[in-house]
Structure formats: C-alpha cells, structure tokens
Design an enzyme around this catalytic site. Sequence first.
Site, PDB file in Angstrom:
ATOM      1  CE  LYS A  82      -4.574 -33.131  60.242  1.00 49.15           C
ATOM      2  NZ  LYS A  82      -3.308 -32.478  60.586  1.00 49.15           N
ATOM      3  CB  ILE A  83      -4.202 -27.701  65.787  1.00 53.26           C
ATOM      4  CG1 ILE A  83      -5.448 -27.700  66.694  1.00 53.26           C
ATOM      5  CG2 ILE A  83      -3.284 -26.528  66.111  1.00 53.26           C
ATOM      6  CD1 ILE A  83      -6.329 -26.496  66.542  1.00 53.26           C
TER       7      ILE A  83
END
Length: 287
Positions: free
Chosen positions: A25-26
């Site tokens: 998850k950025i």
Amino acid sequence: MFIFPMLLETAAAPFSDSRYIYEPKIDGHRLIYVQTGGKVCLYTRHNNECTRQYPEIADALFPHDITLDGEIACVDPQTGAINFESVMSRFQAKRADKVRRLTDELPVTYVIFDILRYKGEDLRNRPLMERKEILAGLTMPDAHFGVTPYIEGAGEALFAQMQARAMEGIVAKRKDSVYETGRRSAQWQKIINWTYADVYLSGYKKAEFGWLASVPTDNGRMRPAGIIEFGVSPTHKQAFFGVSKALITGEDRDFVYVEPRIRARVKIRNWTRAGMLRSPVFTEFIV
C-alpha cells in the site's frame, strides 16, 4: 472522462489466499490519470482536478488514449522513504512559481495499479489479472511513472515485510475482480500497518465529537498532539464525560480543556514531522 475509483474495505488482519494478489500500500493519494486526444487531466478520488499540481505527470503522454488508476507518491530525499507529507505539500501548491519549485525539490512518481480504459475500450468488466496483463505490456512515458508490484497468495509474508520497513500496509485483491466504479468492495481489502501510541486526553470539542490528545515533553509539560475522532464507542464517551466534569480547567469558543489525567491508547498511521498523530483511532483507556 473521470471515473470514480473502486474503493477498499478494511480487513481485520493480514491473510494468505491463492485467489488473491497482494500489493504494497503506497502512502500517497489516489490519482486517476485520463488522457484523451493528446490532453491529460488528473483527478483525485473525489473528482477534484489536480492537473496543474503535477506537471511532471500531466506533461507525459502515452501513445494512445488511456485511463489509469494509481497513487501519487513522493520519496523523502533525505531518508529515501515514501513520505505522505511531501505529497500533501505538492497537492496543496497552487501558484505556478511554487509548483515549479516543488517539482524540482519534491518530484513525484505516479505508481499505477490498474488500467480502466485503453484505445477507446472500457476494461472495467475484465478480470483484474487481464487488466494487469495489459498494464504490464505498456511502456511508461518516463521515470515519473511506475507500476505497483504484486505477489500471489502470500499476503502474510508481504505484510511482515511492510512492517519491517515501516510502510503503510498491503492491499489484497481478488484475481477475478472486476472494477466496481465508485463503491467500496470486499473484492479489494486493505490491511493497515498501524503504529500505537499512548496519549493524555486534555480536552474536547464543543460542537462535533473530538477528544484533544496531548503528550509529555522532555521538560515534563504537555503539548498538543492532535484530535481523536474515531473508534470511540458510546460507552467510552459516557465514561470520559463522567470523569472529565471534575477536571475542567477552562474553555474557549471551540474547546473545553481538562487536566490531562485520563490516558488512552490510539492506533495511528504514523507521527508527522511536526510531532502530531496522523489519523488517530481510539483503542482503549489506560488505567
């Protein structure tokens, strides 16, 4: 044309399942990239246009019309880590001179995880893995574009890596999922790598609900650390207000202040550079 993005539900814990792929998850903000007739428009998940904030993305073109979904990320030049506050500095810049300066100082990367339209065809009803295959076959315009990596089945192992690197978490996606525009779906789930912190409750909002959080400084005093608005049950609210009545020290137009005697544990995304709690969620009182 803007497409409202597919949203994620929250999983209680990391899991492994061969029917899913797992992506890091950025820690940035959602961005829909729309290229039509050689013109690019950039949008947030809420359909707010932000094309002028990211000229290094908006000025790059693919050979064909295309609509992409991904995250705008910014790497801290000192630590090499993805930094959410730097992204917000870019997003909030509106004046052309400031945008130019920040483009040099805090360049962004568009990290793409889905393709929604390509060469005039709507791809949203195709299974995720077909869309991933099309995306993998694209040539990126330049180094400001990248594709989110993923692994199959091993969600718990990837989550452990994200914890070790102090990254935001992972996203689990069903391999056969279609793109459900504008709604939250269990086909896509996020698992957040929360950090926990202990704070003192030093007041509350007068209007909508919110507890003021404070933390001790090195000299023994208290300093503000944010506002807790989520995770608090009616029972917790009742317990707090029952005790805090005897601790009130003052008030102003917006807040009532109390002696910082009640302690609470919160889960947060991280601490900001200014020493504030990011996205605090109440978990329990500390006796």
